[in-house]
Design an enzyme around this catalytic site. Structure first.
Site, short mmCIF file in Angstrom:
data_model
loop_
_atom_site.label_atom_id
_atom_site.label_comp_id
_atom_site.label_asym_id
_atom_site.label_seq_id
_atom_site.Cartn_x
_atom_site.Cartn_y
_atom_site.Cartn_z
N SER A 1 0.85 -1.19 0.00
CA SER A 1 0.00 0.00 0.00
C SER A 1 0.88 1.24 0.00
O SER A 1 2.11 1.13 0.06
CB SER A 1 -0.90 0.00 1.23
N LYS A 2 0.22 2.38 -0.01
CA LYS A 2 0.91 3.67 -0.09
C LYS A 2 2.00 3.82 0.96
O LYS A 2 3.02 4.45 0.71
CB LYS A 2 -0.10 4.78 0.12
#
Ligand code: GLU
Length: 466
Positions: A238-239
């Site tokens: 994820s980010k």
């Protein structure tokens, strides 16, 4: 029947590496088998879909060079068709109106949770004879109650799911809009998709989709579910693991081919080969060689691959991408040496195009000030004399090339009884503003006579004033 694959992103964000890998595997599979690759934008969730995300997906696909043979198709253009299929299912008795209220369903859910049962619809309206009450009704698919669904997954092998695990899913909401599982099924059927290659987060949907396809009498596609991509800490990528948007990799100075090469190896292997041309990827790709387990995203390895592509790629190709980065720095590359020559001069030491662009600025634009440390170390007593002598020699040159320049620097060091560094380093700082540059003869020949002479004069002035 010829092979057809699709990439079917929902436009609710940018194109991330997971999506790009799915797209790449679908694309490779089609290219390998002489098939077609479709892009389908799944934009029926009107609240979460944005035009900005659509644009970001198209931009990402274009940058990666994953060209599609058909599409982009937009599911929002197919609402009439979905309605028609829903009506068909209702007419056949494979779907029914459900009038259970939100409160009833919530109550059911909390009871099931309290009893430690899997929350699922209890089929209350399944056999109700009323066709549609005044209450806003949803439409549910009448899922088979007995037997099993077997997904003959091309990566994971057979996955068997008992129908009693599947409840009657909603295929149309109260406002009449179709839901994801219905729209995917209709489009895969209508578009004659033969291979559904997608993330394994969809495995739960697959038996439901197969049941709907069966109810519609459609031929089932083959399924291949790709394992997840994890971050270095083992959590789903994820980010917070850094860049995950495809375009962020462009911004960070990666070449699209390097990213594709990295992505193809993320969950797929061909012996121990690491670097593949696109043609080699197509030649060797097979779903059987996709890993069954999740793979971990490794930034170092991507950086290493990027450097391989920068060093060994066609300089003209690298230059095309470098040009974009020069533009980002406000540089017009036509105002200096050819970017192809720049790539050749810089590629050993630059692992990203961001680094290469930053290291090339002074060839195109006057630098503002000298690197303090470099100036202090190299602009010392006597270095002005060295620079003056170099200026006098350089001004006479009619054929400005690396060999001639190299010889002049060597001869001068000898004539002045100085080590080569005592000549080349002040010269380097004078023309580049710092002590780091490609070999001095290459640097000078790229910079050209006019800029070199002007910068030497500027440095002499600086030394005399300090
Ligand atoms: N639109 C779905 C998603 O973005 C993918 C659907 C599919 O591949 O079947 O997750």
């Amino acid at each position: 029947m010829s092979i057809k694959t699709r990439f079917a992103p929902s436009p609710t964000g940018y194109l991330h590496v997971g999506g790009a890998r799915t797209a790449l595997f679908s694309w490779l599979y089609a290219r390998k088998h002489g098939g077609k690759f479709i892009l389908r934008i799944e934009d029926t969730d009107l609240e979460r879909s944005t035009q900005e995300s659509v644009d970001a997906i198209l931009e990402g696909m274009a940058w990666l060079g994953l060209e599609y043979d058909e599409g982009p198709f937009y599911q929002t253009h197919h609402f009439d068709r979905y309605k028609q299929v829903i009506q068909q299912l209702l007419d056949q008795g494979d779907a029914y109106y459900c009038c259970c209220s939100k409160e009833e369903l919530e109550q059911l859910r909390s009871e099931q949770m309290a009893n430690k049962e899997k929350p699922r619809y209890n089929g209350k309206c399944r056999d109700s004879t009323e066709s549609k009450s005044d209450r806003v009704a949803v439409i549910r698919f009448r899922s088979p109650v007995d037997g099993v669904v077997t997904i003959p997954d091309l990566i994971k092998g057979d996955i068997v799911v008992a129908n009693k695990e599947l409840d009657d899913l909603i295929i149309a909401r109260g406002d009449g809009t179709p839901t994801y599982n219905l729209t995917v099924v209709v489009d895969d059927m209508d578009m004659q998709v033969t291979h559904v290659i997608r993330g394994d987060d969809h495995i739960n949907n697959t038996p439901r989709q197969m049941n709907i396809l069966n109810a519609l009498g459609a031929k089932l596609p083959q399924y291949a579910h790709l394992p997840m991509i994890l971050g270095s800490d083992g959590a789903r990528l994820s980010k917070r693991h850094g860049a995950v948007s495809v375009m962020q990799f462009r911004d960070d100075g990666y070449l699209p081919d390097a990213l594709l090469n990295y992505l193809v190896r993320l969950g797929w292997s061909h012996g121990d080969q690491e670097v593949f041309t696109l043609d080699e990827m197509i030649e060797h790709f097979s779903l059987e060689n996709v890993n069954v387990s999740a793979s971990t995203f490794n930034n170092e390895k991507l950086l290493w691959l990027n450097h391989q592509y920068i060093m060994n790629g066609d300089p003209a190709h690298v230059a095309r991408h470098l040009s974009w980065h020069m533009g980002e720095l406000g540089i017009d590359p036509s105002e200096g040496p050819s970017l192809v020559d720049m790539v050749k001069a810089q590629r050993e030491r630059c692992k990203t195009l961001v680094e290469m662009a930053a290291a090339s600025v002074y060839f195109y634009k006057e630098f503002e000030s000298y690197d303090e440390k470099a100036a202090k170390k190299n602009f010392t007593v006597g270095s002005d004399k060295v620079l003056e002598r170099l200026h006098d020699e350089f001004i006479e040159i009619t054929d400005w090339n690396g060999e001639v320049l190299h010889q002049i620097v060597l001869n001068l060091a000898e004539a002045m009884e100085l080590g080569l560094g005592k000549v080349a380093q002040p010269l380097r700082v004078a023309v580049c503003g710092s002590a780091v540059s490609p070999a001095i003869d290459i640097t000078l020949s790229l910079l050209g006579k006019e800029k070199t002479l002007a910068r030497i004069l500027r440095a002499i002035k600086y030394i005399n004033l300090n």
